[in-house]
Design an enzyme around this catalytic site. Structure first.
Site, mmCIF file in Angstrom:
data_model
loop_
_atom_site.group_PDB
_atom_site.id
_atom_site.type_symbol
_atom_site.label_atom_id
_atom_site.label_comp_id
_atom_site.label_asym_id
_atom_site.label_seq_id
_atom_site.Cartn_x
_atom_site.Cartn_y
_atom_site.Cartn_z
ATOM 1 N N GLU A 25 131.286 61.369 -11.363
ATOM 2 C CA GLU A 25 130.861 62.138 -10.178
ATOM 3 C C GLU A 25 129.485 61.717 -9.686
ATOM 4 O OE1 GLU A 25 128.324 63.863 -13.059
ATOM 5 O OE2 GLU A 25 130.455 63.422 -13.233
ATOM 6 N N ASP A 26 128.630 61.254 -10.599
ATOM 7 C CA ASP A 26 127.283 60.852 -10.182
ATOM 8 C C ASP A 26 127.334 59.670 -9.216
ATOM 9 O OD1 ASP A 26 128.258 59.169 -12.127
ATOM 10 O OD2 ASP A 26 126.545 59.373 -13.478
ATOM 11 N N ASN A 27 128.181 58.697 -9.540
ATOM 12 C CA ASN A 27 128.322 57.531 -8.671
ATOM 13 C C ASN A 27 128.933 57.906 -7.322
ATOM 14 O OD1 ASN A 27 128.373 54.462 -8.359
ATOM 15 N ND2 ASN A 27 130.526 54.953 -8.037
#
Length: 544
Positions: A363-365
């Site tokens: 999710e960070d990317n």
């Protein structure tokens, strides 16, 4: 004579690999020199208003700084959990502008007593625990389920309940020094990357911090509580730093010297050594290869490169970036169902857009990509690091390190395929092999000049040694901070190793890099916290 022996293929490949060798070296050393010169000490950024009103800094802080909500998703007890969570309370930031939300899925999670003690210890800070609704202890599920990513499912309630637009999303297992929040807000609002002003064509929309890991002396759960109790006695007795009148340093009890470093002693056993070796490999990877390219790619800004350990951005920007997904063509969000869900979650109101990212393991990317594409933003660093402490108690053997690296390489394989495919060429050994071939072919008319290869490896190793200790010293720097936990001191294992012990871990890390990459490329299943997943073609994850 020499030129006649070189075929067209040799000449072509020689120049091709020479060009790529130069590109990789430029990228590596741009990151190295940034770290060498700008991560040597903890940074302290100031606004223009602060510079003009230094006589009454607290009053100015109240007026200058925006409110910030810190959101920390928690599951279970990680090493040194108390001190990692306490670092949020110890930020050098106006407390009237601070909110801390601890997101816990299970109402009976063992971390809750620790959080409750911290909240009681800092009654002037607006902090609370948010638990998931209708949690089922048998199935370990709740109504807060929007996709296979448990971190996002846990985070979602924090995004909705946050009372400020600026959010600091920070994993529970990392520690942050006390000026990071202030530096980050200044960077976000001032459009700064590494204290340098960025252009308005792509302003800073996400501020992140270099993630590091530290192999520390063994601790127990009771040690975690003891550390908090020790700090409760001393945390209210700050002393001024020699560097700044506005900075404070917490007095603390010195930690006893450990017998668990790599120094061989009478109690040394191979099982103890091997159990901690995985933590030391993680530490080596993050302090050397990962950090230099992480910093370099951030500065290059050709695409978002974000690790989700510690990120600061505006909730309104994230809502807007997801709201625009149905109306824009993107290779990352092209599936009709993905576009439909993006529209649905943003229609629910402020803060619900985060639920859209529960479909992705990385999710960070994907958050970084959404902000990059739909708000025309970029990422920015502050010159700060966040530190994850690794004890030698469990889940830190070599096989655990390999599994962690394989898992995230497989995630990256689907998220950023090209970058993952070329990753081995950034490692010292592979880079040295094709670089030596190129230099030997173009300049010496030979296949492989072994002296060049040895020189390449020695220089790369020396570079990593200097960078490693620059970051270690940054982490241990006691200037201009209000809180330093007991496990961060001069007796930590990284400070006790001699050059040979450091070199052994470095060589092992370099030798494992290619086998780990191969294992990741040929497999598809991702094991995350004991649960198997697979990544689908649309980049979403599916529980198996």
């Amino acid at each position: 004579m020499v030129q006649e022996e070189l075929s067209l293929f040799r000449i072509t490949t020689g120049y091709f690999f020479l060009l790529w060798y130069i590109i990789i070296l430029v990228a590596a050393y741009s990151g190295f020199f940034e770290i060498l010169f700008n991560f040597r000490n903890r940074p302290i950024l100031h606004t223009k208003q602060q510079a003009n009103h230094q006589n009454d800094p607290e009053s100015d802080d109240e007026e200058i700084y925006e409110g910030v909500t810190i959101i920390r998703p928690i599951k279970g007890i990680d090493p040194e959990l108390t001190s990692c969570l306490e670092s949020s309370f110890c930020q050098n930031y106006p407390r009237s502008k601070l909110q801390i939300l601890f997101c816990v899925d299970d109402p009976n999670d063992p971390s809750i007593p620790i959080i409750q003690k911290l909240i009681a210890k800092y009654p002037t800070v607006d902090a609370q625990i948010l638990t998931s609704e209708s949690y089922n202890s048998q199935t370990k599920t709740s109504d807060d389920h929007y996709g296979p990513n448990p971190k996002v499912n846990n985070l979602a309630k924090g995004f909705v309940h946050a009372k400020y637009d600026i959010l600091w999303v920070m994993d529970s297992n990392v520690w942050a020094s006390s000026n990071i929040l202030k530096n980050s807000v200044i960077s976000l609002n001032g459009n700064l990357n590494m204290s340098r002003k960025m252009g308005q064509s792509r302003p800073v929309k996400l501020v992140h911090h270099v993630p590091l890991a530290l192999s520390i002396n063994n601790t127990t759960r009771s040690d975690d509580f003891i550390g908090g109790q020790d700090l409760e006695i001393t945390a209210m007795t700050p002393v001024p730093s020699s560097e700044s009148l506005n900075s404070q340093l917490v007095k603390r009890k010195s930690s006893p010297k450990s017998n668990n470093s790599l120094n061989v002693h009478p109690g040394f056993t191979y099982s103890k050594f091997s159990k901690k070796l995985g933590a030391e490999l993680d530490e080596m990877f993050l302090h050397t290869s990962h950090s230099k390219f992480y910093v370099s790619l951030n500065n290059l800004a050709v695409a978002p490169c974000v690790n989700g350990k510690s990120n600061i951005y505006r909730r309104s920007d994230l809502d807007q970036s997801v709201r625009l997904i149905p109306h824009k063509d993107s290779p990352f969000f092209k599936d009709p169902k993905v576009k439909q869900d993006a529209g649905y979650y943003t229609s629910l109101g402020v803060g619900h857009a985060i639920k859209f990212f529960a479909r992705y393991i990385g999710e960070d990317n994907m958050i970084g990509i959404a902000l990059w594409e739909n708000t025309q933003g970029r990422t920015g660093l502050t010159g700060d690091v966040v530190v994850q402490p690794y004890s030698g108690s469990e889940n830190n053997a070599v096989k655990d390190y390999i599994q962690r690296r394989v898992r995230w390489l497989r995630v990256r394989k689907y998220m950023v395929l090209l970058a993952t495919l070329i990753e081995p060429t950034t490692e010292s050994i592979i880079c040295g092999i094709y670089g030596t071939y190129a230099i030997s072919t173009v300049f010496f008319g030979t296949w492989f000049n072994k002296y060049w290869f040895v020189m390449h490896m020695l220089i790369w190793m020396l570079t990593d040694y200097v960078q490693y200790h620059t970051l270690i010293n940054h982490t241990l720097d006691v200037k201009n901070i209000t809180y330093l936990p007991n496990w961060l001191n001069e007796s930590i294992p990284p400070k006790q190793r001699n050059c040979l012990q450091w070199g052994y871990i470095w060589i092992l890390r370099e030798l494992l890099a290619l086998p780990i990459w191969i294992i990741a490329m040929i497999g598809h299943e991702i094991d995350w916290r004991g649960r198997p997943f697979r990544i689908k073609k649309d980049l979403t994850a599916e529980e198996m």
